[in-house]
Write an enzyme that holds these catalytic residues in place. Structure first.
Site, short mmCIF file in Angstrom:
data_model
loop_
_atom_site.label_atom_id
_atom_site.label_comp_id
_atom_site.label_asym_id
_atom_site.label_seq_id
_atom_site.Cartn_x
_atom_site.Cartn_y
_atom_site.Cartn_z
N GLU A 106 0.85 -1.20 0.00
CA GLU A 106 0.00 0.00 0.00
C GLU A 106 0.88 1.24 0.00
OE1 GLU A 106 -3.34 -0.32 2.64
OE2 GLU A 106 -3.33 1.82 3.09
N GLU A 110 -2.98 10.43 3.09
CA GLU A 110 -4.15 10.65 3.93
C GLU A 110 -4.14 12.11 4.39
OE1 GLU A 110 -5.45 6.46 5.93
OE2 GLU A 110 -3.92 7.61 7.00
#
EC number: 2.4.1.207
Length: 283
Positions: A106, A110
């Site tokens: 990943e 964010e």
């Protein structure tokens, strides 16, 4: 009869174009309808303006999200976002690449919301074989809620580069010789979601989401993906590739961001790693 120099030049140009095309496939999104699926949140996730604009919303009942129809293995991903305006405390807008399963890879952007007037925090992380804990956090040098800005990931076997408006903010180098796994075998989809995380997102959870300000909405446009051939990427030496991706100006910009806007770096957190910093931090 010997071919003319103009003929030779044209031949070499055609050869060069052929090489470039064989090592790079550009995918410019025709529309969000073609490239993405709205995956959760019901009508809180919307595609409009003929497929050129997408929005995600969050209310007290639910957030929302989408994912790409296609998987990618190495490439450059660009997306323009305009983040939740006003009091966005407690909200998280996540935009990332991810594979699936307990040993997933990943690559994360964010955006942690905050009270009106306080800056957003851009939180980045990288998971390899299911293990993350590689956080770096930054303030942005602009208001990400007033206009659209471009957030990009360049992913090749040699390294991963995070960029904001084409300014590099983070480079994660392949440190496999040191025993550090690197994402290079699992194709990943693009995901994005807007959700409530007021147990940790703003000041460690001290500031809660003000639901009287809901719905909270983020907007997306101008998605573009350029796929890189893994064979061509691997054939470049590390130094050559680094020079190709980060010229002197880009390296100066990277140092500028990390000096003035980085607010957390796991590679500097000796309290968190009392037995010694992770191997990739010692390069």
């Amino acid at each position: 009869m010997a071919p003319s120099s103009a003929h030779n030049n044209g031949f070499y140009v055609l050869m060069l174009v052929g090489i470039v095309v064989s090592t790079m496939v550009a995918t410019c999104a025709g529309s969000f309808y073609q490239d993405f699926d709205l995956t959760w949140g019901g009508d809180r996730a919307k595609i409009f303006n003929g497929g050129q604009l997408l929005s995600l919303s969050l209310d007290k009942v639910s957030g929302s999200g989408f994912k790409s129809k296609k998987e990618y293995l190495f490439g450059r991903i660009d997306m323009q976002l305009k983040l939740v305006a006003g009091n966005s405390a407690g909200t998280v807008t996540a935009y990332y690449l991810s594979s699936q399963g307990p040993t997933h890879d990943e690559i994360d952007f964010e955006f942690l919301g905050n009270l009106s007037g306080d800056p957003y925090i851009l939180h980045t992380n990288i998971f390899t074989q299911g293990k993350g804990n590689r956080e770096q956090q930054f303030y942005l040098w602009f208001d990400p809620t007033r206009n659209f800005h471009t957030y990009s990931i360049i992913w090749k076997p040699q390294h991963i580069i995070f960029l904001v408006d084409n300014t590099p903010i983070r480079v994660f180098k392949n440190a496999e010789p040191l025993g550090v796994p690197f994402p290079k075998n699992q194709p990943m989809r693009i995901y994005s979601s807007l959700w409530n995380a007021d147990d940790w997102a703003t000041r460690g959870g001290l500031v809660k989401t003000d639901w009287s300000k809901a719905p909270f909405t983020a907007y997306y446009r101008n998605f573009k993906a350029i796929e890189f051939s893994s064979k061509s990427s691997i054939s470049n030496s590390g130094a050559e590739y680094e020079a190709n991706e980060l010229d002197a100006y880009s390296r100066r910009r990277l140092r500028w961001v990390q000096k003035y806007f980085m607010i957390y770096n796991y590679c500097s957190d000796l309290k968190r790693f009392p037995q010694g910093l992770p191997a990739e931090c010692k390069r």
